[in-house]
Design an enzyme around this catalytic site. Structure first.
Site, PDB file in Angstrom:
ATOM      1  N   GLU A 126       0.834  -1.206   0.000  1.00  0.00           N
ATOM      2  CA  GLU A 126       0.000   0.000   0.000  1.00  0.00           C
ATOM      3  C   GLU A 126       0.867   1.254   0.000  1.00  0.00           C
ATOM      4  OE1 GLU A 126      -3.019  -0.156  -0.614  1.00  0.00           O
ATOM      5  OE2 GLU A 126      -3.800  -2.071   0.098  1.00  0.00           O
ATOM      6  N   ARG A 150       0.744   3.731  -3.207  1.00  0.00           N
ATOM      7  CA  ARG A 150       0.090   5.019  -2.948  1.00  0.00           C
ATOM      8  C   ARG A 150       1.109   6.123  -2.687  1.00  0.00           C
ATOM      9  NH1 ARG A 150      -5.668   3.568  -0.122  1.00  0.00           N
ATOM     10  NH2 ARG A 150      -5.589   1.343  -0.508  1.00  0.00           N
ATOM     11  N   ASP A 161      -4.825 -10.140  -8.243  1.00  0.00           N
ATOM     12  CA  ASP A 161      -5.138  -9.257  -9.378  1.00  0.00           C
ATOM     13  C   ASP A 161      -3.946  -8.544 -10.004  1.00  0.00           C
ATOM     14  OD1 ASP A 161      -4.897  -7.848  -6.986  1.00  0.00           O
ATOM     15  OD2 ASP A 161      -6.717  -6.655  -7.222  1.00  0.00           O
ATOM     16  N   GLU A 175     -11.880   0.363 -10.538  1.00  0.00           N
ATOM     17  CA  GLU A 175     -11.463  -0.543 -11.629  1.00  0.00           C
ATOM     18  C   GLU A 175     -12.310  -0.436 -12.889  1.00  0.00           C
ATOM     19  OE1 GLU A 175     -11.725  -1.462  -8.415  1.00  0.00           O
ATOM     20  OE2 GLU A 175      -9.591  -1.708  -7.937  1.00  0.00           O
TER      21      GLU A 175
HETATM   22  C1  DMJ Z   1      -6.228   0.384  -5.017  1.00  0.00           C
HETATM   23  O1  DMJ Z   1      -5.468   0.585  -3.894  1.00  0.00           O
HETATM   24  C2  DMJ Z   1      -5.429  -0.274  -6.093  1.00  0.00           C
HETATM   25  O2  DMJ Z   1      -6.086  -0.119  -7.298  1.00  0.00           O
HETATM   26  C3  DMJ Z   1      -5.208  -1.721  -5.839  1.00  0.00           C
HETATM   27  O3  DMJ Z   1      -4.555  -2.341  -6.893  1.00  0.00           O
HETATM   28  C4  DMJ Z   1      -6.504  -2.420  -5.598  1.00  0.00           C
HETATM   29  N1  DMJ Z   1      -7.298  -1.777  -4.613  1.00  0.00           N
HETATM   30  C5  DMJ Z   1      -7.469  -0.357  -4.663  1.00  0.00           C
HETATM   31  C6  DMJ Z   1      -8.610   0.128  -5.501  1.00  0.00           C
HETATM   32  O4  DMJ Z   1      -9.701  -0.660  -5.541  1.00  0.00           O
END
Ligand code: DMJ
Length: 665
Positions: free
Chosen positions: A296, A300, A429, A565
């Site tokens: 994270e 971020r 994912d 997404e």
């Molecule tokens: C975000 O922090 C990123 O896109 C991550 O890959 C998946 N979760 C959230 C958004 O849904």
């Protein structure tokens, strides 16, 4: 205890100095003067000449000494201005960094390239937008909540805010234009530019401004509505709680602010950007005894700082990126070099979650774009070596199923664990996403990445694709120990965009076909729901039954976290096909967000129940990715300017932070 009675009287001895002042002192001075004169007269001419010469000599020495003492002050002053210039450069970084700063093309005139919406009144609420009653919280007549210094600052004239920023010895380039005119006319980067060094970030060429359309203005208005509340109630904190007008802390690092920096840049919110930049300069401190999640923080914070650095050319962001990147490195100190999930960025220690020594596969394989770029900018290979090592290791690892990976990997053994469960949703994912995007980032040369990506997509086609009923929507389910489940996370909706991006970069045309089908499915995950918003997870109906929808929702899954997404994929598909239906779908989604998640006093909230238009049950939390991703992708989706983050120059990290595609050597 206090006594009410007056303090006892004290007797003082009074001393008069009259005698001394009146006679003695003055008398003795006159006497000394007369005696000196007498002695001087008694000296021979030679003696007097020697004494006078000595006095003259001492006087000359005194003047020279004074001049020498004054010199350091002079040089200190000029050193200060040198330091001011050096402050634009990143301390401790190799010249390679400076060489990669984007060089402004024009001076302030370029500010006109894009309109500055921050100073505009927000556009009128679009018609027909009325949220459910409990979200219709009336804004206070007068804002009495601004107790923070920063919040107060913004009440000042924007020009004043700008002036204050200027005193911080920094340059901000706004879309290629130097805002701080106090900066030396030639930026430091230009002085040290060396042709053989790693090529610079993609600097935006000055170009004719493309006028913004109504939908883009609506996104700007939505952003400003969200930002207003973040500023008032949670400035400098991780997440806004818009309903309770408070904040939540995760890492205590101003997550939303950092995540939103490049969105403000892209949306043209100049004053807001500068105010946030000032917070980064003065308040963002990573020397904190706090546990953060590696993934994270990388996507971020590191990703947000790096992309903002590239867009703005402001080395403050690179300096901060290097700081956080370095502090995250202890995560890789494991027997297998598969990183731990958590790092204490103050102590330099790392650890797995309390209950396991496993890390999540998506997490350890979705930090590469950021660390690789950090290496390229700093010239320090350790960042890239660490993350490339993970990819190489995973490439050779047994336990995959036709390119599909399990969800966990052990930090001691380096082996996959919990074998047999395969998903394109949570915990796996962005493994697929980053295979493709690293390959693109590195100039499409790293064949192992491409090979793993293409295999993975083949695995999806072989094991996870099915058609729903009644609309025969193509969806991506899950496989658990050979049993197929028609469950699809909203997270999987990154896939149409990734497939389209791959096809755009020369991958098989059937990837694009699948992208088009899956984008339709992801849109239906919104369109078939009462609020027009997708739940976190859907189950697709696979059996033809009368009056049934394709999308089924379980009670535990019916929340919406303002995730990006689907609009992310719509953006890619619009860019690559030009089909306006994707813009229309995105517009519908924005309208639904405005209708059911917008808090009247500011901010947007995640909700508990997408199936209840009358009571969607606000969760009182605005995730940072709403500003970082959802609104950014919507803005880009509504834009017809393919050069606004050109997809042949930039690759978005998984938090929607654009990073440059490396120019080929
Ligand atoms: C975000 O922090 C990123 O896109 C991550 O890959 C998946 N979760 C959230 C958004 O849904």
């Amino acid at each position: 205890m206090y006594s009410a009675s007056p303090p006892p009287r004290r007797d003082f001895i009074s001393v008069t100095l009259g005698g001394v002042e009146g006679g003695g002192y003055n008398n003795s001075k006159a006497w000394r003067r007369r005696s000196c004169l007498r002695k001087w007269k008694q000296l021979s001419r030679l003696q007097r000449s020697v004494i006078l010469f000595l006095f003259a000599f001492l006087a000359v020495c005194g003047v020279i000494t004074y001049a020498n003492m004054a010199e350091p002050w002079k040089s200190l002053t000029s050193r200060a201005s040198e330091e001011q210039k050096a402050d634009q450069e990143v301390p401790g970084l190799k010249p390679a960094n400076q060489a990669v700063l984007p060089i402004p093309k024009k001076a302030d005139a370029n500010l006109g390239d894009y309109p500055d919406f921050s100073l505009q009144k927000p556009p009128k609420q679009l018609p027909g937008r009325r949220g459910p009653p409990h979200l219709q919280i009336r804004p206070p007549q007068k804002d009495t909540t601004k107790t923070q210094e920063e919040a107060a600052k913004v009440e000042q004239e924007p020009a004043q805010v700008e002036r204050e920023h200027k005193t911080e010895k920094s340059v901000i380039r706004w879309r290629g234009a130097v805002i701080d005119t106090e900066q030396s006319p030639e930026p430091p980067s230009r002085k040290v530019k060396e042709p053989d060094k790693p090529s610079p970030a993609v600097s935006e060429e000055p170009k004719e401004p493309v006028p913004l359309n109504e939908r883009q203005l609506a996104v700007i208005e939505a952003f400003r509505h969200a930002w207003k509340a973040y500023r008032e109630f949670s400035w400098g904190h991780d997440e806004l709680k818009p309903v309770s007008k408070s904040y939540g802390e995760w890492f205590g690092l101003g997550l939303t602010l950092i995540d939103a920096l490049d969105t403000m840049w892209i949306l043209g919110l100049k004053a807001e950007f500068q105010e946030a930049r000032a917070w980064v300069a003065t308040h963002l401190n990573f020397d904190k005894n706090v546990d953060v999640n590696l993934f994270e923080s990388a996507i971020r914070i590191l990703g947000g700082l790096l992309s903002t650095y590239h867009l703005s050319g402001d080395s403050l962001f690179l300096e901060k990126a290097k700081d956080i990147g370095s502090r995250l490195m202890p995560a890789f100190n494991t027997p297998s070099k598969i990183p731990f999930s958590d790092v204490n960025i103050g102590r330099g220690t790392a650890h797995p979650p309390r209950w396991t020594s496993d890390s999540t596969v998506a997490e350890v394989t979705s930090i590469q774009l950021e660390f690789r770029e950090l290496s390229r900018l700093t010239g320090e290979e350790k960042f890239q070596n660490a993350v490339d090592g993970v990819m190489k290791h995973v490439h050779t690892l047994p336990g995959k199923n036709d390119g599909l990976v399990p969800m966990f990997i052990n930090t001691n053994s380096g082996q996959f664990t919990h074998l047999g469960v395969y998903t394109l949703g949570a915990r796996a994912d962005s493994y697929y996403e980053y295979l493709l995007k690293q390959w693109i980032q590195g100039g499409k040369k790293e064949n192992e990445l491409l090979e793993d990506y293409v295999k993975g997509i083949e695995g999806v086609k072989m094991h996870l694709l099915r058609k729903s009923q009644p609309k025969r929507l193509t969806f991506v389910g899950e496989l658990a120990h050979g049993r197929f489940s028609a469950k699809m996370d909203h997270l999987v909706c990154f896939l149409p965009g990734a497939l389209a991006l791959g096809a755009h970069n020369g991958l098989p045309a059937d990837h694009m076909d699948l992208a088009l089908e899956l984008a339709e499915t992801c849109y239906q995950m919104y369109a078939q729901v009462e609020t027009g918003l997708s739940p976190e997870i859907v189950h697709f109906n696979m059996h033809a039954q009368k009056d049934q929808k394709d999308v089924e929702i379980k009670t535990a899954d019916r929340h919406n976290l303002l995730r990006p997404e689907t609009v992310e994929s719509l953006f890619y598909l619009y860019r690559f096909t030009g089909d306006k239906k994707y813009q229309d779908w995105g517009w519908e989604i924005l309208e639904s967000f405005n209708k059911y998640t917008r808090v009247a006093t500011g901010g947007y909230t995640s909700i508990n129940n997408v199936q209840s238009p009358s009571n969607p049950e606000p969760r009182d939390k605005m995730e940072s990715f709403f500003l970082s991703e959802t609104l950014k992708y919507l803005f880009l989706l509504f834009s017809d300017d393919v050069d606004l983050i050109n997809l042949d120059k930039y690759v978005f990290n998984t938090e929607a932070h654009p990073l440059p595609i490396w120019p080929s050597a």
